[in-house]
Design a protein around this motif. Sequence first.
Motif, mmCIF file in Angstrom:
data_model
loop_
_atom_site.group_PDB
_atom_site.id
_atom_site.type_symbol
_atom_site.label_atom_id
_atom_site.label_comp_id
_atom_site.label_asym_id
_atom_site.label_seq_id
_atom_site.Cartn_x
_atom_site.Cartn_y
_atom_site.Cartn_z
ATOM 1 N N VAL A 165 -26.849 32.661 -24.217
ATOM 2 C CA VAL A 165 -27.818 33.807 -23.651
ATOM 3 C C VAL A 165 -26.530 35.094 -23.622
ATOM 4 N N ALA A 166 -26.933 36.233 -23.832
ATOM 5 C CA ALA A 166 -26.337 37.929 -23.910
ATOM 6 C C ALA A 166 -24.962 37.754 -22.900
ATOM 7 N N ASP A 167 -23.971 38.477 -23.565
ATOM 8 C CA ASP A 167 -23.508 37.910 -22.165
ATOM 9 C C ASP A 167 -22.008 37.188 -21.591
ATOM 10 N N ASP A 168 -22.692 35.825 -22.461
ATOM 11 C CA ASP A 168 -22.214 34.383 -21.906
ATOM 12 C C ASP A 168 -20.447 34.255 -22.556
ATOM 13 N N THR A 169 -19.722 33.785 -21.523
ATOM 14 C CA THR A 169 -18.594 33.848 -22.071
ATOM 15 C C THR A 169 -17.979 32.556 -21.285
ATOM 16 N N CYS A 170 -16.938 32.087 -21.477
ATOM 17 C CA CYS A 170 -17.166 29.912 -21.071
ATOM 18 C C CYS A 170 -17.103 29.505 -20.020
ATOM 19 N N ASP A 171 -15.759 30.794 -19.177
ATOM 20 C CA ASP A 171 -16.377 31.377 -17.465
ATOM 21 C C ASP A 171 -17.776 31.370 -17.008
ATOM 22 N N ILE A 172 -18.349 32.413 -17.469
ATOM 23 C CA ILE A 172 -19.765 32.551 -17.277
ATOM 24 C C ILE A 172 -20.387 31.753 -16.990
ATOM 25 N N ILE A 173 -20.664 30.480 -17.995
ATOM 26 C CA ILE A 173 -21.297 29.708 -18.138
ATOM 27 C C ILE A 173 -20.672 28.443 -16.981
ATOM 28 N N SER A 174 -19.765 28.450 -17.388
ATOM 29 C CA SER A 174 -18.959 27.454 -16.548
ATOM 30 C C SER A 174 -19.536 27.837 -14.912
ATOM 31 N N ALA A 175 -19.574 28.811 -14.363
ATOM 32 C CA ALA A 175 -19.372 29.170 -12.910
ATOM 33 C C ALA A 175 -21.434 28.730 -12.835
ATOM 34 N N ALA A 176 -21.957 29.176 -13.851
ATOM 35 C CA ALA A 176 -23.232 28.737 -13.088
ATOM 36 C C ALA A 176 -23.812 27.837 -13.216
ATOM 37 N N GLN A 177 -22.862 27.412 -14.408
ATOM 38 C CA GLN A 177 -23.639 25.125 -14.566
ATOM 39 C C GLN A 177 -22.744 24.370 -13.461
ATOM 40 N N ASN A 178 -21.862 24.551 -13.160
ATOM 41 C CA ASN A 178 -20.821 24.096 -12.213
ATOM 42 C C ASN A 178 -20.699 22.770 -13.393
ATOM 43 N N VAL A 179 -19.870 23.501 -14.377
ATOM 44 C CA VAL A 179 -19.410 22.191 -15.171
ATOM 45 C C VAL A 179 -17.649 23.371 -15.527
ATOM 46 N N SER A 180 -16.824 22.226 -15.448
ATOM 47 C CA SER A 180 -15.450 23.255 -15.422
ATOM 48 C C SER A 180 -15.164 23.449 -17.105
ATOM 49 N N THR A 181 -14.256 24.871 -16.824
ATOM 50 C CA THR A 181 -13.858 25.224 -18.034
ATOM 51 C C THR A 181 -13.306 24.627 -19.237
ATOM 52 N N PHE A 182 -12.798 23.832 -18.393
ATOM 53 C CA PHE A 182 -11.858 22.070 -19.728
ATOM 54 C C PHE A 182 -12.786 21.595 -19.982
ATOM 55 N N GLN A 183 -13.858 21.023 -18.728
ATOM 56 C CA GLN A 183 -15.151 20.199 -19.669
ATOM 57 C C GLN A 183 -15.757 20.967 -20.318
ATOM 58 N N LEU A 184 -16.310 21.811 -20.393
ATOM 59 C CA LEU A 184 -17.351 23.081 -21.225
ATOM 60 C C LEU A 184 -16.448 23.100 -22.286
ATOM 61 N N ALA A 185 -14.770 23.291 -22.829
ATOM 62 C CA ALA A 185 -14.116 22.763 -23.871
ATOM 63 C C ALA A 185 -14.214 22.510 -24.286
ATOM 64 N N HIS A 186 -13.836 20.586 -23.986
ATOM 65 C CA HIS A 186 -13.106 20.378 -24.431
ATOM 66 C C HIS A 186 -14.878 18.757 -25.347
ATOM 67 N N VAL A 187 -15.906 18.959 -24.208
ATOM 68 C CA VAL A 187 -16.878 18.183 -24.789
ATOM 69 C C VAL A 187 -17.472 18.906 -26.219
ATOM 70 N N ASN A 188 -17.220 20.448 -26.124
ATOM 71 C CA ASN A 188 -17.497 21.186 -27.538
ATOM 72 C C ASN A 188 -16.938 21.685 -28.443
ATOM 73 N N ALA A 189 -15.800 21.086 -28.203
ATOM 74 C CA ALA A 189 -14.392 21.734 -29.091
ATOM 75 C C ALA A 189 -14.737 21.297 -30.692
ATOM 76 N N ALA A 190 -16.463 21.060 -31.649
ATOM 77 C CA ALA A 190 -16.332 20.988 -31.845
ATOM 78 C C ALA A 190 -16.793 22.389 -32.863
ATOM 79 N N VAL A 191 -17.674 23.285 -31.280
ATOM 80 C CA VAL A 191 -18.772 24.052 -31.562
ATOM 81 C C VAL A 191 -17.632 25.348 -31.328
ATOM 82 N N ILE A 192 -17.339 24.926 -30.148
ATOM 83 C CA ILE A 192 -16.479 26.656 -29.029
ATOM 84 C C ILE A 192 -14.931 26.651 -29.947
ATOM 85 N N ASN A 193 -14.631 27.445 -30.767
ATOM 86 C CA ASN A 193 -13.566 28.155 -30.298
ATOM 87 C C ASN A 193 -12.641 27.769 -29.145
ATOM 88 N N PRO A 194 -11.130 28.129 -29.755
ATOM 89 C CA PRO A 194 -10.284 27.826 -28.029
ATOM 90 C C PRO A 194 -10.522 28.985 -27.464
#
Length: 142
Positions: free
Chosen positions: A35-64
């Motif tokens: 959604v608007a204004d999302d960043t990886c850290d904002i998503i991670s905090a709001a959805q209870n997922v570590s920043t590493f896990q979010l990046a790891h699971v979505n390595a083919a989708v989210i750039n570094p």
Amino acid sequence: MPSKLSLVTATLAAIFASTAPAQIPANCSRMYEVVADDTCDIISAAQNVSTFQLAHVNAAVINPDCTNLWVGEVTICLGLNGQDCTSTHKIVSGDSCWDIFVTEGIDLATLLANNPNVDNACSNIYPDEVICTASEVIAYDP
């Protein structure tokens, strides 16, 4: 001769047709639509997922540097079945790994195993980063 409007429409249609939707892993346990204004850290905090896990699971989708999140265009996976850490801690200024593992009641080895992006001295954590604080080691598949 085509009008400028029809050329623009055709160009936009070609761009959107060539943009394939992200592949969500079949074993995804939770999904999220950007959604608007999302960043990886904002998503991670709001959805209870570590920043590493979010990046790891979505390595083919989210750039570094996490700059390619577009509203409504990207649906991402938050965790995989059997590899989904939902026990998290949002780093605040002044946090150290000592503070975190004492507060969360986990040992340093588990904290570091669940956050392979964090160095042994915990010198590379930063405010707003979200880390996994599960009491058991999550085995992230490569």
